[in-house]
Design a protein around this motif. Sequence first.
Motif, PDB file in Angstrom:
ATOM      1  N   GLY A  80      12.631  -7.651  11.287  1.00 36.11           N
ATOM      2  CA  GLY A  80      13.517  -6.502  11.069  1.00 36.11           C
ATOM      3  C   GLY A  80      14.980  -6.862  11.199  1.00 36.11           C
ATOM      4  N   ALA A  81      15.425  -7.836  10.417  1.00 39.60           N
ATOM      5  CA  ALA A  81      16.835  -8.233  10.446  1.00 39.60           C
ATOM      6  C   ALA A  81      17.698  -7.180   9.774  1.00 39.60           C
ATOM      7  CB  ALA A  81      17.017  -9.583   9.756  1.00 39.60           C
ATOM      8  N   ARG A  82      18.877  -6.947  10.336  1.00 31.25           N
ATOM      9  CA  ARG A  82      19.826  -5.996   9.762  1.00 31.25           C
ATOM     10  C   ARG A  82      20.802  -6.742   8.871  1.00 31.25           C
ATOM     11  NH1 ARG A  82      16.053  -4.255  13.290  1.00 31.25           N
ATOM     12  NH2 ARG A  82      16.156  -1.997  13.522  1.00 31.25           N
ATOM     13  N   GLY A  83      21.378  -6.024   7.897  1.00 33.70           N
ATOM     14  CA  GLY A  83      22.270  -6.699   6.967  1.00 33.70           C
ATOM     15  C   GLY A  83      23.258  -5.787   6.296  1.00 33.70           C
ATOM     16  N   ALA A  84      23.259  -5.836   4.949  1.00 33.61           N
ATOM     17  CA  ALA A  84      24.322  -5.216   4.164  1.00 33.61           C
ATOM     18  C   ALA A  84      24.402  -3.708   4.369  1.00 33.61           C
ATOM     19  CB  ALA A  84      24.106  -5.535   2.688  1.00 33.61           C
ATOM     20  N   ILE A  85      23.257  -3.019   4.391  1.00 34.82           N
ATOM     21  CA  ILE A  85      23.279  -1.565   4.491  1.00 34.82           C
ATOM     22  C   ILE A  85      23.804  -1.124   5.852  1.00 34.82           C
ATOM     23  CG2 ILE A  85      21.850   0.516   4.428  1.00 34.82           C
ATOM     24  CD1 ILE A  85      22.293  -0.776   1.727  1.00 34.82           C
ATOM     25  N   THR A  86      23.475  -1.855   6.905  1.00 34.00           N
ATOM     26  CA  THR A  86      24.000  -1.525   8.236  1.00 34.00           C
ATOM     27  C   THR A  86      25.516  -1.618   8.254  1.00 34.00           C
ATOM     28  OG1 THR A  86      21.993  -2.215   9.385  1.00 34.00           O
ATOM     29  CG2 THR A  86      24.029  -2.261  10.639  1.00 34.00           C
ATOM     30  N   PHE A 125      24.523   8.379  18.369  1.00 37.12           N
ATOM     31  CA  PHE A 125      23.455   8.603  17.397  1.00 37.12           C
ATOM     32  C   PHE A 125      23.829   8.018  16.030  1.00 37.12           C
ATOM     33  CE2 PHE A 125      22.136  12.152  20.300  1.00 37.12           C
ATOM     34  CZ  PHE A 125      20.887  11.630  20.593  1.00 37.12           C
ATOM     35  N   ALA A 126      25.111   8.088  15.667  1.00 37.14           N
ATOM     36  CA  ALA A 126      25.549   7.488  14.401  1.00 37.14           C
ATOM     37  C   ALA A 126      25.340   5.975  14.433  1.00 37.14           C
ATOM     38  CB  ALA A 126      27.014   7.818  14.141  1.00 37.14           C
ATOM     39  N   LEU A 127      25.666   5.340  15.554  1.00 38.39           N
ATOM     40  CA  LEU A 127      25.454   3.900  15.677  1.00 38.39           C
ATOM     41  C   LEU A 127      23.964   3.568  15.615  1.00 38.39           C
ATOM     42  CD1 LEU A 127      26.414   1.026  16.239  1.00 38.39           C
ATOM     43  CD2 LEU A 127      26.470   1.596  18.688  1.00 38.39           C
ATOM     44  N   ALA A 128      23.139   4.371  16.298  1.00 38.76           N
ATOM     45  CA  ALA A 128      21.693   4.142  16.237  1.00 38.76           C
ATOM     46  C   ALA A 128      21.165   4.304  14.817  1.00 38.76           C
ATOM     47  CB  ALA A 128      20.981   5.108  17.180  1.00 38.76           C
ATOM     48  N   ALA A 129      21.751   5.234  14.049  1.00 37.48           N
ATOM     49  CA  ALA A 129      21.299   5.456  12.675  1.00 37.48           C
ATOM     50  C   ALA A 129      21.627   4.268  11.778  1.00 37.48           C
ATOM     51  CB  ALA A 129      21.940   6.729  12.115  1.00 37.48           C
ATOM     52  N   VAL A 130      22.792   3.660  11.958  1.00 34.21           N
ATOM     53  CA  VAL A 130      23.170   2.562  11.061  1.00 34.21           C
ATOM     54  C   VAL A 130      22.459   1.261  11.407  1.00 34.21           C
ATOM     55  CG1 VAL A 130      25.429   3.548  10.536  1.00 34.21           C
ATOM     56  CG2 VAL A 130      25.211   1.927  12.412  1.00 34.21           C
ATOM     57  N   PRO A 190      36.192   3.839   3.671  1.00 34.12           N
ATOM     58  CA  PRO A 190      34.737   3.963   3.844  1.00 34.12           C
ATOM     59  C   PRO A 190      34.022   4.573   2.648  1.00 34.12           C
ATOM     60  CG  PRO A 190      35.882   4.636   5.839  1.00 34.12           C
ATOM     61  CD  PRO A 190      36.932   4.434   4.788  1.00 34.12           C
ATOM     62  N   GLU A 191      34.546   5.661   2.092  1.00 32.43           N
ATOM     63  CA  GLU A 191      33.870   6.322   0.974  1.00 32.43           C
ATOM     64  C   GLU A 191      33.844   5.426  -0.261  1.00 32.43           C
ATOM     65  OE1 GLU A 191      35.504  10.116   0.193  1.00 32.43           O
ATOM     66  OE2 GLU A 191      34.999  10.957   2.166  1.00 32.43           O
ATOM     67  N   LEU A 192      34.959   4.743  -0.532  1.00 27.54           N
ATOM     68  CA  LEU A 192      35.012   3.845  -1.685  1.00 27.54           C
ATOM     69  C   LEU A 192      34.083   2.655  -1.481  1.00 27.54           C
ATOM     70  CD1 LEU A 192      36.293   3.127  -4.402  1.00 27.54           C
ATOM     71  CD2 LEU A 192      38.129   1.974  -3.146  1.00 27.54           C
ATOM     72  N   PHE A 193      34.078   2.124  -0.265  1.00 27.50           N
ATOM     73  CA  PHE A 193      33.196   0.997   0.046  1.00 27.50           C
ATOM     74  C   PHE A 193      31.736   1.379  -0.158  1.00 27.50           C
ATOM     75  CE2 PHE A 193      30.672  -1.544   2.992  1.00 27.50           C
ATOM     76  CZ  PHE A 193      31.137  -2.821   2.741  1.00 27.50           C
ATOM     77  N   PHE A 194      31.375   2.574   0.323  1.00 24.34           N
ATOM     78  CA  PHE A 194      29.994   3.031   0.201  1.00 24.34           C
ATOM     79  C   PHE A 194      29.616   3.228  -1.260  1.00 24.34           C
ATOM     80  CE2 PHE A 194      26.713   4.193   3.056  1.00 24.34           C
ATOM     81  CZ  PHE A 194      25.873   5.063   2.373  1.00 24.34           C
ATOM     82  N   ALA A 241      27.539  -1.504   5.603  1.00 19.22           N
ATOM     83  CA  ALA A 241      28.086  -0.473   4.719  1.00 19.22           C
ATOM     84  C   ALA A 241      28.087   0.879   5.409  1.00 19.22           C
ATOM     85  CB  ALA A 241      27.271  -0.415   3.422  1.00 19.22           C
ATOM     86  N   GLY A 242      27.027   1.172   6.154  1.00 21.49           N
ATOM     87  CA  GLY A 242      26.953   2.460   6.827  1.00 21.49           C
ATOM     88  C   GLY A 242      27.967   2.603   7.940  1.00 21.49           C
ATOM     89  N   VAL A 243      28.103   1.587   8.785  1.00 19.17           N
ATOM     90  CA  VAL A 243      29.009   1.723   9.925  1.00 19.17           C
ATOM     91  C   VAL A 243      30.465   1.780   9.484  1.00 19.17           C
ATOM     92  CG1 VAL A 243      29.392  -0.739  10.429  1.00 19.17           C
ATOM     93  CG2 VAL A 243      29.328   0.928  12.301  1.00 19.17           C
ATOM     94  N   LEU A 244      30.780   1.156   8.364  1.00 22.11           N
ATOM     95  CA  LEU A 244      32.161   1.212   7.882  1.00 22.11           C
ATOM     96  C   LEU A 244      32.516   2.572   7.288  1.00 22.11           C
ATOM     97  CD1 LEU A 244      32.574  -2.318   6.259  1.00 22.11           C
ATOM     98  CD2 LEU A 244      33.566  -1.489   8.391  1.00 22.11           C
ATOM     99  N   THR A 245      31.525   3.444   7.087  1.00 22.33           N
ATOM    100  CA  THR A 245      31.821   4.789   6.585  1.00 22.33           C
ATOM    101  C   THR A 245      32.168   5.755   7.702  1.00 22.33           C
ATOM    102  OG1 THR A 245      29.491   5.456   6.689  1.00 22.33           O
ATOM    103  CG2 THR A 245      30.269   4.489   4.621  1.00 22.33           C
ATOM    104  N   LEU A 246      32.143   5.306   8.960  1.00 30.15           N
ATOM    105  CA  LEU A 246      32.606   6.186  10.029  1.00 30.15           C
ATOM    106  C   LEU A 246      34.050   6.589   9.757  1.00 30.15           C
ATOM    107  CD1 LEU A 246      31.178   4.369  13.197  1.00 30.15           C
ATOM    108  CD2 LEU A 246      30.311   6.440  12.111  1.00 30.15           C
TER     109      LEU A 246
END
Length: 559
Positions: free
Chosen positions: A379-385, A129-134, A66-70, A387-392
Motif C-alpha cells: 500500500g505505497a502512497r504516491g501521486a494522488i496523495t 481528518f483531511a490529512l487522514a483522507a489524503v 491547488p485547484e489548477l494542480f488538481f 495531489a490531494g494534500v496540495l489542494t488544502l
Amino acid sequence: MYWPTPFEKEMPGLEIVTLCLVLLLAVVVSGMISRLLPSALPRPLVQIGLGIAIGSIAHVRVTLDPELFFLLFVPPLLFLDGWRIPKDELFKDRGAVLGLALGLVFLTVLGMGWFIHWMIPAMPYAVAFALAAVVSPTDPIAVSAIAAKVPIPRRMMHILEGESLLNDASGLVCLRFAIAAALTGTFSLGEAALTFAWMALAGVAIGVGCTWGITAAKGWFARRFGDDSGSNILVSLLIPFAAYLAAEHVHASGVLAAAAAGLSMTFTTAWASVMAATRIRRRAVWDMLQFTLNGVIFVLLGEQMPEVFAAARDTVVSTGHDSPWWLGVYVAAIVGGLALLRFAWVWVSLRFTLFRTRRRDGTHVSPPRRIVAAMSVAGARGAITLAGVLTLPLAMNDGSPFPARDLAIFLASGVILASLVIASVALPLLLRGLDLPPEHGTEAERDRARRIGAQAAIAALEKEQHRMSENSEDADHYVEIAARLMDGYRDRIDSLSDDTKTKRQDEWEGTERIMRLAAIRAERKAIFDLAQTREINMDTASRLGRELDLLDARLSTAR
C-alpha cells in the motif's frame, strides 16, 4: 512613473515555460539515473531526490495553485487507470476491491483522523481528518516500479489496481468533506451522506455519459466526413477533463467522473471505428503522458520538501516541542498506524473469504501470512496523495492562514517517502520465491479467442474473394490468393525473385493486402464480440487486439 519594458512584461510567461521545461528534463534525467543505478531503487524515489536537489541547490520555487494542480494532474491519471484496468478481474474480485477501496478508506479516515489529532493537538480535527483522507489512497504505479525486479502475482496486482482506482475517488471525496468542515466549522452526518450519494451517482453518470456521448459523436462525424489520427488522439485526451469539469459544475464528484469515464472507455473503443494506426499512436501518447505526469508530480514533491520542512519546523513549535526530530516521530507514528490498520483489514478480509470457501467446499486453508504481509506493505502512497494534500486551501474564509497546512503537507510527503522505502525493501523479500497456485484458463482462453478469430478471418476472406471475383476475368487469381491466405493464414507471399515487378504483379500484391486487412479486421471484431458477451475477458481481448493492430497498421501503410 516606471513603465516596464516589453521584455519585462513577458518574463513571467518565460519563467513558467522555462520551469516546465526544467521539470520535464528532470523527469527524463530521473529515468536515466534509475536505469544506471545498480540497485533496484524505484524511479519515484529517484525523482523525489532529484526534486530535492533542484529545490535546494538551484533554489527553484514553485507556488502551486491547488485547484489548477488538481485539474491538470488528477483527471488524466484516474482516467487512464480506469481505462487500462482489467475489467473482468475487477468484477471477479469486487468484494476484496470494494472492501479495500471503501471500507478500509473510511476506517483509515476515522481512525487515523482521531489518532492524528490526539498525537498533534495543535492540528484541528477537520485538518487531521483531511490529512487522514489524503494518505488513505494507494498508488499502483509506485508499487509497479518497486516490483519491477520481482513481479507481483497477477491477481494480487489486479486487486491493488482496482483498489487504487476506487480508493482514489473515495479518499478524495472524504478530503472534500473535511476541507468543507474546516472552512465552515460545521459538519452534518445526514447532509454528508446525501451529498456523498449525489456526488457518487451523478459523478459516475456524467463520466459514463461524457465518454459515450463524445465517442458516439466523433464516430458519427468520422463515418460521414472522414477522420484523422490527430483529432482522435486529442479527443481521448480531452474526455477526462470534460467529465471532471462537467461533474464539478453540478457539484458532483469530478474524481469519480474521470474514473468512470476511463472505465467506460474500454467498451466504447470496442465498437468505435478507429483505425489501427490511430489506436497504436494513441496508446503511445497516453504512455508518454502517464510517465510525464507521474514524474512531474514526484519531482514537484521533492522540490517542495525543503520549503515545506522549514515551514513545518516552525509549525511543530506550536505543538509544544522544540526539536524538529518530532516531525520524524509524527511520520513514523502515522506510517505505523496505517500499516496496522491495513494489515488487520487484509487479515480479517482473507479470513472471511477462506471461511466462506470452507463452508462452500468443505476445505480448510490457513491464511498465507506472506500474502497478507505483502498486501500490507504494497500500500505505497504516491501521486494522488500529493495531489490531494496540495489542494488544502491557503487561507480560511476570513482570510486567516489555513491551520497546520504546511505541517499536513510535510506529514503527507513523509508518508509517501516512508511507504515507498518500506515497499521497495520489504515487497521483493516477501514475494521472492513465493509459490502460488497456477492461474488456469488464461492460455486456453487465448487459444480459443485466436481460433475463433481465425475462423472469422477465413469467412471474411471468402466473402472478399467472392466480391472481387464477380464480373472479373481474373477470378482464378483471386481464388488462388485467398486460398493461400486461408490455408494457414500465413504471412504475405514471398517476394518474386525478379527485382523488376510488373504492374500486374503489383496489383496481385495489392489484392492480397486488401484481403489480409479484411481478415485481420474481421478477426479483431470477432475477438471483441467474445469480450462483449463475456465469453473471454477484456484484458485478453485487448492483448490480442494490440497484436492485430500492429499487423493492420503495417499493412495499411504498405504501398
